[in-house]
Design an enzyme around this catalytic site. Structure first.
Site, mmCIF file in Angstrom:
data_model
loop_
_atom_site.group_PDB
_atom_site.id
_atom_site.type_symbol
_atom_site.label_atom_id
_atom_site.label_comp_id
_atom_site.label_asym_id
_atom_site.label_seq_id
_atom_site.Cartn_x
_atom_site.Cartn_y
_atom_site.Cartn_z
ATOM 1 N N LYS A 83 0.852 -1.189 0.000
ATOM 2 C CA LYS A 83 0.000 0.000 0.000
ATOM 3 C C LYS A 83 0.890 1.243 0.000
ATOM 4 O O LYS A 83 1.775 1.393 0.843
ATOM 5 C CB LYS A 83 -0.843 -0.029 1.276
ATOM 6 C CG LYS A 83 -2.268 0.370 1.103
ATOM 7 C CD LYS A 83 -3.013 0.069 2.385
ATOM 8 C CE LYS A 83 -4.164 1.018 2.547
ATOM 9 N NZ LYS A 83 -4.761 0.913 3.872
HETATM 10 C C1 E4P Z 1 -8.218 1.747 3.893
HETATM 11 O O1 E4P Z 1 -7.361 1.075 3.379
HETATM 12 C C2 E4P Z 1 -8.025 2.509 5.143
HETATM 13 O O2 E4P Z 1 -7.311 1.685 6.040
HETATM 14 C C3 E4P Z 1 -9.307 2.881 5.865
HETATM 15 O O3 E4P Z 1 -10.453 2.492 5.146
HETATM 16 C C4 E4P Z 1 -9.337 4.282 6.388
HETATM 17 O O4 E4P Z 1 -10.580 4.541 6.955
HETATM 18 P P1 E4P Z 1 -10.865 5.639 8.072
HETATM 19 O O5 E4P Z 1 -11.261 6.895 7.384
HETATM 20 O O6 E4P Z 1 -12.004 5.056 8.847
HETATM 21 O O7 E4P Z 1 -9.616 5.784 8.889
#
Ligand code: E4P
Length: 220
Positions: A83
């Site tokens: 990522k």
């Molecule tokens: C996705 O890969 C992220 O880890 C996640 O969905 C972020 O979400 P949040 O806005 O709830 O932190």
């Protein structure tokens, strides 16, 4: 539609993996910071438990270091997806990792233009954060609609991974728009599963069955 779990909690991952409803995992530095234990042990454990893609995020911000970190994370298991944040260095890292046959997920996407660029750079997944857009007063789902349409128009193979999901309605809307994946915090997955009428219906079935057992001296 694939469902990923958005957590680094081993307990939650095991719980839902055992039900056969989890296709993959997304983590991020914040999610890992919430868990006890060494981050590397947590990441290795997740990779072992889950058969599908496990998204592990780099914390480096310069291309070369991102690539190096990505190559190191990939050694945790074949199913690791690296990522990478949506920055110019991130896009260069995506291209280089792609050349090394390593799949990437471009994260922190907040517009369809960003998603288009990530797809062009060679990302296997693009992660638009819809909840954070909603929080900022912008309709997150509009971005999903645009990305799905643009990728469809030009045949991009990158999968649309709907992230920052806040409630079960987001899942239905993403599904109707044809997004490939939603990644869900464990509590949202729980909310999708439960319905008060299911609980009420089951309680009635079981109490009626008790009457049958009593009347017929039936033991099952
Ligand atoms: C996705 O890969 C992220 O880890 C996640 O969905 C972020 O979400 P949040 O806005 O709830 O932190």
């Amino acid at each position: 539609m694939k469902i990923f779990l958005d957590t680094a909690s081993i307990e939650s991952i095991k719980k839902f993996v055992d039900m056969g409803i989890v296709d993959g995992i997304t983590t991020n530095p914040t999610l890992i910071s919430r868990e006890k234990g060494h981050p590397e042990d947590i990441m290795r454990e997740i990779v072992k438990i889950v058969k599908g893609p496990v998204n592990l995020e780099v914390v480096a911000t310069k291309t070369e270091e991102m690539v190096e970190e990505g190559l190191r994370l990939k050694k945790f298991g074949e199913n690791v997806i690296v990522k990478v944040p949506m920055t110019s260095d991130g896009l260069k890292a995506v291209r280089k990792l792609d050349e090394n046959k390593i799949k990437t997920n471009v994260t922190l996407i907040f517009s369809s233009n960003q998603a288009l660029l990530a797809a062009k750079a060679g990302a296997s997944y693009v992660s638009p954060f819809i909840g954070r857009l909603d929080d900022a007063g912008q309709e997150g789902m509009t971005v999903i609609k645009e990305i799905v349409q643009i990728f469809g128009n030009y045949g991009y193979s990158s999968e649309v991974l709907v992230a920052s999901v806040r409630h079960p309605i987001h899942v239905i809307e993403a599904g109707k728009l044809g997004a490939h994946i939603v990644t869900l915090p464990p509590d949202i997955l729980g909310k999708m599963m439960n319905h008060p009428l299911t609980d009420k219906g089951l309680a009635l079935f079981l109490s009626d069955w008790e009457k049958v057992k009593k009347e017929h001296k039936y033991t099952i």
